[in-house]
Design an enzyme around this catalytic site. Structure first.
Site, mmCIF file in Angstrom:
data_model
loop_
_atom_site.group_PDB
_atom_site.id
_atom_site.type_symbol
_atom_site.label_atom_id
_atom_site.label_comp_id
_atom_site.label_asym_id
_atom_site.label_seq_id
_atom_site.Cartn_x
_atom_site.Cartn_y
_atom_site.Cartn_z
ATOM 1 N N HIS A 110 -5.480 8.165 6.639
ATOM 2 C CA HIS A 110 -4.397 8.223 6.665
ATOM 3 C C HIS A 110 -3.632 8.541 5.567
ATOM 4 O O HIS A 110 -4.169 8.216 4.369
ATOM 5 C CB HIS A 110 -4.138 7.095 6.496
ATOM 6 C CG HIS A 110 -2.510 6.216 6.280
ATOM 7 N ND1 HIS A 110 -2.713 5.576 4.495
ATOM 8 C CD2 HIS A 110 -1.094 5.895 6.870
ATOM 9 C CE1 HIS A 110 -1.394 5.872 3.783
ATOM 10 N NE2 HIS A 110 -0.854 5.719 5.436
ATOM 11 N N ARG A 114 6.192 9.831 -0.043
ATOM 12 C CA ARG A 114 7.610 9.354 0.699
ATOM 13 C C ARG A 114 8.214 9.371 -1.143
ATOM 14 O O ARG A 114 7.506 9.848 -2.039
ATOM 15 C CB ARG A 114 7.083 7.410 0.722
ATOM 16 C CG ARG A 114 6.312 6.764 -0.081
ATOM 17 C CD ARG A 114 6.437 5.530 0.225
ATOM 18 N NE ARG A 114 5.388 5.051 -0.590
ATOM 19 C CZ ARG A 114 4.074 5.260 -0.884
ATOM 20 N NH1 ARG A 114 2.945 5.853 0.307
ATOM 21 N NH2 ARG A 114 3.846 3.912 -1.652
ATOM 22 N N HIS A 149 -13.939 12.941 -1.836
ATOM 23 C CA HIS A 149 -12.764 12.107 -3.526
ATOM 24 C C HIS A 149 -12.961 13.920 -4.500
ATOM 25 O O HIS A 149 -12.038 13.464 -5.341
ATOM 26 C CB HIS A 149 -14.335 11.444 -3.944
ATOM 27 C CG HIS A 149 -13.935 10.413 -3.006
ATOM 28 N ND1 HIS A 149 -12.693 9.350 -3.889
ATOM 29 C CD2 HIS A 149 -14.380 9.175 -2.655
ATOM 30 C CE1 HIS A 149 -12.399 8.065 -3.313
ATOM 31 N NE2 HIS A 149 -13.493 8.209 -2.525
ATOM 32 N N HIS A 179 -8.471 -10.996 3.790
ATOM 33 C CA HIS A 179 -8.742 -11.669 4.975
ATOM 34 C C HIS A 179 -10.162 -11.935 5.115
ATOM 35 O O HIS A 179 -10.919 -12.632 5.233
ATOM 36 C CB HIS A 179 -7.800 -12.134 5.433
ATOM 37 C CG HIS A 179 -7.796 -10.935 6.890
ATOM 38 N ND1 HIS A 179 -7.027 -10.233 6.185
ATOM 39 C CD2 HIS A 179 -8.263 -11.128 7.825
ATOM 40 C CE1 HIS A 179 -6.829 -9.189 7.280
ATOM 41 N NE2 HIS A 179 -7.662 -9.771 8.306
#
Length: 307
Positions: A110, A114, A149, A179
């Site tokens: 991903h 922006r 990396h 979670h």
């Protein structure tokens, strides 16, 4: 910032060029499918273009979207960490992409770059950049992660020695499923609210991060695109894709912003994988490669120092 409209146009030109560049590169790598283009308009102002590749030679689904939207009031997801901006008009533009390869030995990835502007009639506009890229493997290889990396650090080096460690840590903390008590992947770079050093400096850094995305990811694709796999690996990939869905729907700021700002739902949710599965209380066999993913790779670490 002088010539504010000119600066906004400069960002838009960069982002549109970035979308074209990434789409062209991915079509060449895939070798089978082409991106479908969907231009769309937003009722509240603005619009964008979604480009989606489906059932390709390498990518089961890949989406690369550009959007430039306007609004009369900042959505809650954009003001959660900056409540002083609530009630302001806004502009938001960006390129967001998610790549879901078919082969389980190629990681999902991903990236997002922006630019936001919060506007008010009484004060100067407040602007900032954000973005980064992260890697989500299913069957991980140390050399791929180190390369990832290393390339991320190379994007940051011209801007200060502290930039890569800071944005790597931010990425580890942001792409975390609370979670599940585990990170989504092996990290990368994440930055937000970037306006320190002035517009040109921040745009230059964002451009550097964007320029290093394909060099970070494509060597991994080439290394594993022909790796053989079977039903076991495919089923594990689909199971782990469930974590990706959980993060995007529960935590991802971009998804929340798109929904809250009245964006195009199909474009917002194109980040979700085309096929996925959940299994109740599933556990990997001890000592297996599936168990290795969570016991070794999905543990935040300094990959460059260790290798």
């Amino acid at each position: 910032m002088s010539n504010f409209a000119t600066s906004i146009n400069q960002v838009e030109q960069f982002l549109r060029h970035l979308q074209n560049e990434i789409v062209s590169a991915l079509e060449e790598v895939d070798g089978k499918a082409k991106f479908r283009r969907d231009a769309w308009q937003r009722a509240g102002g603005g619009g964008g273009e979604s480009r989606v590749l489906i059932d390709g030679g390498v990518f089961e689904q890949a989406g690369v979207s550009f959007s430039h939207v306007f609004g009369e009031q900042m959505p809650p997801s954009a003001t959660k960490s900056r409540p002083e901006l609530a009630g302001r008009k806004f502009q938001a533009m960006g390129v967001s992409l998610v790549l879901h390869p078919r082969n389980p030995y190629i990681p999902t990835t991903h990236a997002n770059f922006r630019f936001f502007v919060a506007e008010s009639e009484s004060v100067e506009p407040i602007w900032w950049f954000g973005g980064g890229f992260d890697l989500t493997p299913y069957y991980a290889f140390p050399e791929d992660i180190v390369h990832w990396h290393h390339t991320a650090r190379a994007a940051c080096i011209p801007f200060g020695d502290d930039v890569y460690p800071r944005y790597k840590k931010w990425c580890d903390e942001y792409f975390y499923l609370k979670h599940r008590n585990e990170p989504r992947g092996v990290g990368g770079l994440f930055f937000d609210d970037l306006n320190e050093g002035g517009f040109e400096h921040c745009l230059a850094f964002t451009k550097s991060a964007a320029a290093h995305f394909l060099p970070a990811y494509l060597p991994t694709v080439e290394a594993h695109r022909n790796d053989e796999y079977g039903e076991r690996e495919r089923e594990f990939q689909l199971y782990r894709r469930g974590r990706y869905v959980e993060f995007n729907l529960l935590y991802d700021r971009g998804t929340l912003f798109g929904i809250q700002s009245g964006g195009r739902t199909e474009s917002i949710l194109m980040s979700l994988p085309p096929r996925v599965r959940w299994e109740y209380d599933w556990h990997a066999k001890p000592g297996s490669r599936e168990e290795e993913l969570t016991s070794y790779y999905l543990v935040p670490r300094d990959w460059l120092a260790e290798h």
